[in-house]
Design an enzyme around this catalytic site. Structure first.
Site, PDB file in Angstrom:
ATOM      1  N   CYS A 138      -1.378  -4.316  -3.923  1.00 32.77           N
ATOM      2  CA  CYS A 138      -2.295  -5.084  -3.070  1.00 32.77           C
ATOM      3  C   CYS A 138      -3.402  -5.715  -3.911  1.00 32.77           C
ATOM      4  CB  CYS A 138      -2.894  -4.187  -1.988  1.00 32.77           C
ATOM      5  SG  CYS A 138      -4.040  -5.073  -0.905  1.00 32.77           S
TER       6      CYS A 138
ATOM      7  N   CYS B 199      -6.818  -5.731  -2.253  1.00 30.06           N
ATOM      8  CA  CYS B 199      -7.511  -4.431  -2.298  1.00 30.06           C
ATOM      9  C   CYS B 199      -8.033  -4.142  -3.704  1.00 30.06           C
ATOM     10  CB  CYS B 199      -6.574  -3.281  -1.928  1.00 30.06           C
ATOM     11  SG  CYS B 199      -5.438  -3.625  -0.591  1.00 30.06           S
ATOM     12  N   ASP B 200      -7.229  -4.415  -4.710  1.00 29.44           N
ATOM     13  CA  ASP B 200      -7.514  -3.884  -6.048  1.00 29.44           C
ATOM     14  C   ASP B 200      -7.878  -4.935  -7.094  1.00 29.44           C
ATOM     15  OD1 ASP B 200      -6.848  -1.422  -5.008  1.00 29.44           O
ATOM     16  OD2 ASP B 200      -4.744  -1.598  -5.564  1.00 29.44           O
TER      17      ASP B 200
END
Ligand code: NDP
Length: 315
Positions: free
Chosen positions: A139, A142-143
């Site tokens: 992701c 997300c990261d």
């Protein structure tokens, strides 16, 4: 629990499941939440395997994924949710009350909210487990802002819209993005293809697959097999992002609910209702587009409100 008929059962314990439980608990439905053994034995869903969550509103400094899920879980308990840390192995939606069963327990219930999520596909190459969340991720949103990925070269695997979106997103942080496509074409929509192919920071490697991840404490390089050239090369990258699709966790519902051609639960219009009255679906199990904790929580809230209204009508 065995001989009573519950009002509401929630299956799944990610942001959708716990949010549904918080809302249903506050509506005094005393929901039973089957938390499952997701993410290798821990309830809490995909965020249990994430590190810093920086885009969940309300946490200006970010919060660790497992801590966020712990808070949601505590909030659900506070409002009267009864948690069962076990996997549901069988459901019967053919008549009400519905039946939900684990290996040890059967619960009868008037209503059900399904929040079983989706699982990001992995490649299972050597080094993947070691560098998961330490260079390898599924992701980018997300990261991607992790300092690990700042101004270094990064690889993204996949050729669909997710891969295109992730590659474009990562150009904001990485010095260069290598897009590894297993075939000789992109499956992504035309507009996304154009953006990727015209981007100065993205290099597409056709018919290329990562076969090994290497490094010391963090990921430092990935071995790439080029099927066209028949060669194996080492790409120096600090990040490897998988965007090779997700598998919705809907095996349990294949015979009872309408699923789309990718296996996601179909919901009706703007609601979270499924084709069976009294059964709702929230979170990634019915959403292959947004797949964010906040959107999962949002649909979990919707499902609980819809269930509450429906239960009030049938009583
Ligand atoms: P897709 O199934 O569309 O694409 C998966 C990609 O991964 C394909 O290119 C596939 O290759 C590749 N792939 C699959 N398995 C492997 C493997 N083992 N090794 C290497 N490559 C592999 O998944 P997406 O997550 O991209 O998209 C899912 C759905 O969500 C699609 O309908 C998409 O349009 C939609 N979506 C929409 C977005 C938007 O509208 N903004 C954003 C993101 C997704 P191959 O082509 O060879 O099969």
């Amino acid at each position: 629990m065995k001989n009573t008929i519950e009002q509401l059962v929630i299956i799944g314990s990610g942001p959708a499941g716990y949010t549904a439980a918080i809302y249903a608990g506050r509506a005094q439905l005393q929901p039973i939440v089957f938390e499952g053994f997701a993410a290798g034995g821990l309830p809490g869903g995909q965020l249990m395997t994430t590190t810093e969550v920086e885009n969940y509103p309300g946490f200006a400094e970010g919060i660790q994924g497992p801590q966020l899920m712990k808070e949601m879980r505590q909030q659900a308990i506070r409002w009267g949710a009864k948690l069962v840390t076990d996997d549901v192995v069988k459901v019967d939606f053919s008549h009400r009350p519905f039946s939900i069963a684990t290996d040890d327990l059967e619960v009868k219930t008037q209503a059900v909210i399904i929040c079983t999520g989706a699982t990001a596909r992995r490649l299972h190459i050597p080094g993947e487990d070691k560098f998961w969340n330490n260079g390898i991720s599924a992701c980018a949103i997300c990261d991607g802002t992790n300092p690990l990925f700042k101004d270094v070269e990064i690889a993204v695997v996949g050729g669909g819209d997710s891969a295109a979106e992730e590659a474009l997103y990562l150009t904001k942080y990485a010095s260069k993005v290598h897009l590894l496509v297993r075939s000789d074409r992109l499956r992504a929509s035309k507009i996304m293809q154009q953006r990727v192919l015209n981007h100065a920071k993205i290099q597409v490697h056709w018919q290329a697959l990562p076969i090994e991840a290497n490094g010391d404490d963090v990921l430092q390089s990935v071995k790439i097999q080029s099927q066209a050239a028949g060669t194996i090369t080492e790409l120096k990258v600090g990040g490897l992002f998988y965007a090779i699709g997700h598998t919705p966790n809907t095996q349990l519902f294949q015979d009872s609910l309408d699923l789309d051609d990718k296996g996601y639960i179909k919901t009706i219009g703007k609601s979270t209702a499924t084709n069976i009255a009294g059964v709702w679906a929230a979170g990634d199990v019915q959403d292959h587009i947004y797949r964010q904790a906040i959107t999962a929580a949002g649909t979990g809230c919707m499902a609980a409100l819809e269930a509450e209204r429906w239960l009030a009508e049938i009583h």
